[in-house]
Write a protein that holds these residues in place. Structure first.
Motif, PDB file in Angstrom:
ATOM      1  N   PRO A 120       0.451  -1.041  -0.794  1.00  0.00           N
ATOM      2  CA  PRO A 120       0.292   0.074   0.303  1.00  0.00           C
ATOM      3  C   PRO A 120       0.732   1.227   0.073  1.00  0.00           C
ATOM      4  O   PRO A 120       0.217   2.531  -0.114  1.00  0.00           O
ATOM      5  N   ALA A 121       1.725   1.297   0.628  1.00  0.00           N
ATOM      6  CA  ALA A 121       2.476   2.596   0.188  1.00  0.00           C
ATOM      7  C   ALA A 121       3.821   2.562  -1.098  1.00  0.00           C
ATOM      8  O   ALA A 121       4.699   3.087  -1.163  1.00  0.00           O
ATOM      9  N   PHE A 122       3.552   1.944  -1.763  1.00  0.00           N
ATOM     10  CA  PHE A 122       4.366   2.239  -2.812  1.00  0.00           C
ATOM     11  C   PHE A 122       4.605   3.025  -3.458  1.00  0.00           C
ATOM     12  O   PHE A 122       5.392   3.693  -3.795  1.00  0.00           O
ATOM     13  N   LEU A 123       3.176   3.607  -3.522  1.00  0.00           N
ATOM     14  CA  LEU A 123       3.283   5.140  -4.220  1.00  0.00           C
ATOM     15  C   LEU A 123       4.504   6.356  -3.599  1.00  0.00           C
ATOM     16  O   LEU A 123       5.434   6.619  -4.428  1.00  0.00           O
ATOM     17  N   ALA A 124       3.612   6.458  -2.201  1.00  0.00           N
ATOM     18  CA  ALA A 124       3.851   6.843  -1.297  1.00  0.00           C
ATOM     19  C   ALA A 124       5.529   6.666  -0.992  1.00  0.00           C
ATOM     20  O   ALA A 124       6.561   7.784  -1.234  1.00  0.00           O
ATOM     21  N   GLU A 125       6.475   5.425  -1.716  1.00  0.00           N
ATOM     22  CA  GLU A 125       7.879   4.736  -1.846  1.00  0.00           C
ATOM     23  C   GLU A 125       7.956   6.112  -2.409  1.00  0.00           C
ATOM     24  O   GLU A 125       9.704   6.688  -2.434  1.00  0.00           O
ATOM     25  N   VAL A 126       7.991   5.342  -3.713  1.00  0.00           N
ATOM     26  CA  VAL A 126       8.286   5.745  -5.039  1.00  0.00           C
ATOM     27  C   VAL A 126       8.051   7.904  -4.853  1.00  0.00           C
ATOM     28  O   VAL A 126       9.540   8.376  -5.771  1.00  0.00           O
ATOM     29  N   ASP A 127       7.045   8.293  -4.327  1.00  0.00           N
ATOM     30  CA  ASP A 127       6.992  10.173  -4.356  1.00  0.00           C
ATOM     31  C   ASP A 127       7.969  10.376  -3.994  1.00  0.00           C
ATOM     32  O   ASP A 127       8.734  10.844  -3.473  1.00  0.00           O
ATOM     33  N   ARG A 128       8.845   9.461  -2.603  1.00  0.00           N
ATOM     34  CA  ARG A 128       9.775   9.805  -1.080  1.00  0.00           C
ATOM     35  C   ARG A 128      11.014   9.841  -2.048  1.00  0.00           C
ATOM     36  O   ARG A 128      11.947  10.872  -1.684  1.00  0.00           O
ATOM     37  N   MET A 130      11.803  10.554  -4.991  1.00  0.00           N
ATOM     38  CA  MET A 130      11.704  11.241  -6.367  1.00  0.00           C
ATOM     39  C   MET A 130      11.674  13.136  -6.555  1.00  0.00           C
ATOM     40  O   MET A 130      12.250  12.954  -6.882  1.00  0.00           O
ATOM     41  N   ALA A 131      11.124  13.059  -4.573  1.00  0.00           N
ATOM     42  CA  ALA A 131      11.356  14.154  -4.326  1.00  0.00           C
ATOM     43  C   ALA A 131      12.567  14.929  -4.296  1.00  0.00           C
ATOM     44  O   ALA A 131      13.690  15.123  -3.825  1.00  0.00           O
ATOM     45  N   GLY A 132      11.919  16.001  -4.629  1.00  0.00           N
ATOM     46  CA  GLY A 132      13.821  16.877  -4.764  1.00  0.00           C
ATOM     47  C   GLY A 132      15.071  16.658  -5.757  1.00  0.00           C
ATOM     48  O   GLY A 132      15.740  17.391  -5.770  1.00  0.00           O
ATOM     49  N   ARG A 133      14.385  15.422  -7.156  1.00  0.00           N
ATOM     50  CA  ARG A 133      16.149  15.641  -7.766  1.00  0.00           C
ATOM     51  C   ARG A 133      15.548  15.585  -9.440  1.00  0.00           C
ATOM     52  O   ARG A 133      15.931  15.535  -9.981  1.00  0.00           O
ATOM     53  N   LEU A 134      14.558  16.388  -9.068  1.00  0.00           N
ATOM     54  CA  LEU A 134      14.017  16.972 -10.602  1.00  0.00           C
ATOM     55  C   LEU A 134      14.041  16.014 -12.038  1.00  0.00           C
ATOM     56  O   LEU A 134      15.230  16.657 -12.518  1.00  0.00           O
ATOM     57  N   LEU A 163       0.988   5.905 -10.915  1.00  0.00           N
ATOM     58  CA  LEU A 163       3.372   5.723 -11.753  1.00  0.00           C
ATOM     59  C   LEU A 163       3.363   7.296 -13.047  1.00  0.00           C
ATOM     60  O   LEU A 163       3.560   7.893 -12.737  1.00  0.00           O
ATOM     61  N   ARG A 164       2.172   7.459 -13.008  1.00  0.00           N
ATOM     62  CA  ARG A 164       2.358   7.477 -15.723  1.00  0.00           C
ATOM     63  C   ARG A 164       2.170   8.774 -14.554  1.00  0.00           C
ATOM     64  O   ARG A 164       2.527   9.901 -15.941  1.00  0.00           O
ATOM     65  N   ALA A 165       1.361   9.179 -14.045  1.00  0.00           N
ATOM     66  CA  ALA A 165       1.482  10.352 -13.229  1.00  0.00           C
ATOM     67  C   ALA A 165       1.898  12.020 -13.193  1.00  0.00           C
ATOM     68  O   ALA A 165       1.831  12.552 -13.208  1.00  0.00           O
ATOM     69  N   ARG A 166       3.058  10.363 -12.509  1.00  0.00           N
ATOM     70  CA  ARG A 166       4.394  11.407 -11.753  1.00  0.00           C
ATOM     71  C   ARG A 166       5.530  11.117 -12.783  1.00  0.00           C
ATOM     72  O   ARG A 166       6.821  11.375 -12.303  1.00  0.00           O
ATOM     73  N   GLY A 167       4.947  10.997 -13.701  1.00  0.00           N
ATOM     74  CA  GLY A 167       6.241  11.240 -15.432  1.00  0.00           C
ATOM     75  C   GLY A 167       6.888   9.533 -15.488  1.00  0.00           C
ATOM     76  O   GLY A 167       7.791   9.849 -15.707  1.00  0.00           O
ATOM     77  N   VAL A 168       6.615   8.946 -14.277  1.00  0.00           N
ATOM     78  CA  VAL A 168       7.551   7.112 -14.219  1.00  0.00           C
ATOM     79  C   VAL A 168       6.397   6.897 -16.041  1.00  0.00           C
ATOM     80  O   VAL A 168       5.123   5.714 -15.849  1.00  0.00           O
ATOM     81  N   ALA A 169       7.584   5.758 -17.083  1.00  0.00           N
ATOM     82  CA  ALA A 169       7.088   4.819 -17.507  1.00  0.00           C
ATOM     83  C   ALA A 169       6.482   3.902 -17.068  1.00  0.00           C
ATOM     84  O   ALA A 169       7.071   3.152 -16.009  1.00  0.00           O
ATOM     85  N   VAL A 170       6.004   2.515 -17.418  1.00  0.00           N
ATOM     86  CA  VAL A 170       5.573   1.583 -17.305  1.00  0.00           C
ATOM     87  C   VAL A 170       5.799   0.414 -18.023  1.00  0.00           C
ATOM     88  O   VAL A 170       5.467   0.365 -18.818  1.00  0.00           O
ATOM     89  N   ALA A 171       6.314  -0.739 -17.731  1.00  0.00           N
ATOM     90  CA  ALA A 171       6.581  -1.713 -18.914  1.00  0.00           C
ATOM     91  C   ALA A 171       6.214  -2.671 -18.102  1.00  0.00           C
ATOM     92  O   ALA A 171       6.640  -3.485 -16.936  1.00  0.00           O
ATOM     93  N   VAL A 172       5.907  -3.860 -18.893  1.00  0.00           N
ATOM     94  CA  VAL A 172       5.453  -5.116 -18.168  1.00  0.00           C
ATOM     95  C   VAL A 172       7.202  -5.967 -18.899  1.00  0.00           C
ATOM     96  O   VAL A 172       7.513  -5.950 -20.393  1.00  0.00           O
ATOM     97  N   GLU A 173       7.449  -6.785 -18.466  1.00  0.00           N
ATOM     98  CA  GLU A 173       7.984  -7.826 -18.332  1.00  0.00           C
ATOM     99  C   GLU A 173       8.138  -9.072 -18.837  1.00  0.00           C
ATOM    100  O   GLU A 173       7.122  -9.467 -17.688  1.00  0.00           O
ATOM    101  N   SER A 174       8.850  -9.694 -19.035  1.00  0.00           N
ATOM    102  CA  SER A 174       8.866 -11.426 -18.742  1.00  0.00           C
ATOM    103  C   SER A 174       7.518 -12.100 -19.382  1.00  0.00           C
ATOM    104  O   SER A 174       7.064 -12.763 -19.333  1.00  0.00           O
TER     105      SER A 174
END
Length: 296
Positions: A120-128, A130-134, A163-174
């Motif tokens: 449940p905390a995954f999106l919040a972890e990504v936000d944390r 990426m914060a400030g890294r521009l 994730l995509r709203a945050r500018g992160v690309a998304v892929a399905v692998e394997s």
């Protein structure tokens, strides 16, 4: 990052647990990077992050060797967090080094395990992280196995949209290794599909199998998805996936995962993947048809 199964293999060597704890601080845990090559022009639009442990006595260990030890020690989540944190930091380094030039560094892809995806905390972890890294939009990409997306189906569309709203690309692998269906390409917000190398080699043994792969590529392109052939280990396979209209490929025939110093040269256009390429012994494998195609 997927924890390799220990079923049928030797038990993890728990004497290495203290050294693995120390690896987070002593610099022996590090990332290597593998280029993703555009089959038409030889450029490097993306790179994959691969964790490595430089053990002082046992040499460089990959995830198949050290992740069972991490699992036994309860360190899997810590390793996962470290990989994502270091990848975000390195992507920022590439873009900072490219300031003032016309270079756009490759997108850096990080594999995300089903445990992370279900948190449940995954999106919040990504936000944390990426914060400030521009980081510019698209600088970072997260890839999820077909199995992980299928097992987490109820939460996946909203999470990937986030994730995509945050500018992160998304892929399905394997892709092709689980019992998911092509419907996944319609139901999920994706940017890229990565076809599994073992699946490709098993499927493309005859014209009928190649027709199956060609159909997958065509369907993905109709949905405006980039198609990457993973695990490409011979020039012949590179030529076949190019002929079947795959956009990109990644694998040892182009370049193995390389240390960060070499990856930065590639990312900044100061080195090509074939600098690290070691041609196999067989003469027919030394052919580079994808280069010929790009030159033509």
């Amino acid at each position: 990052m997927t924890v390799p199964s220990a079923a049928g293999g030797p038990p993890p060597d728990l004497t290495l647990v203290p050294a693995l704890y120390a690896a987070f601080d002593d610099g022996s845990l590090r990332l290597h990077f593998q280029p993703e090559v555009d089959l038409r022009n030889g450029s490097v639009p993306g790179m994959e992050a691969h964790p490595r442990w430089q053990h002082p006595e046992r040499g460089v260990l990959g995830p198949a060797e050290f992740m069972p030890i991490a699992a036994a020690a309860g360190l899997v989540h810590q390793v996962d967090q470290w990989v994502l944190r270091m990848a975000v930091t390195e992507a920022r380094t590439w873009h900072r080094m490219a300031v003032g030039t016309a270079i756009r560094p490759p997108r850096l892809w990080v594999n995300i395990d089903v445990r992370q995806l279900a948190s449940p905390a995954f999106l919040a972890e990504v936000d944390r992280l990426m914060a400030g890294r521009l980081l510019p939009a698209g600088a970072l990409g997260l890839e999820f196995s077909e199995r992980a997306l299928g097992m987490s189906a109820p939460i996946v569309p909203r999470l990937l949209d986030g994730l995509r709203a945050r500018g992160v690309a998304v892929a399905v692998e394997s892709f092709g290794t689980w019992f998911g269906s092509l419907a996944m390409l319609d139901l999920l917000p994706l940017d890229l599909v990565k076809l599994d190398g073992l699946y490709l080699r098993a499927t493309m043994r005859d014209l009928e199998g190649e027709a199956v792969v060609a159909a997958i590529v065509r369907i993905a392109h109709q949905r405006r998805l980039t198609v990457v052939a993973d695990g490409v280990d011979t020039a012949q396979l590179a030529a076949r996936v190019l002929a079947l209209d795959c956009d990109r490929a990644i694998g040892p025939v182009f370049c193995p995962p390389v240390p960060v110093e070499d990856a930065r040269l590639i990312a900044l256009g100061r080195g090509r993947p074939d600098r690290w390429y070691r041609p196999p012994a067989r003469a027919d494998d030394r052919l580079r048809p994808w280069v010929q195609a790009a030159a033509g």
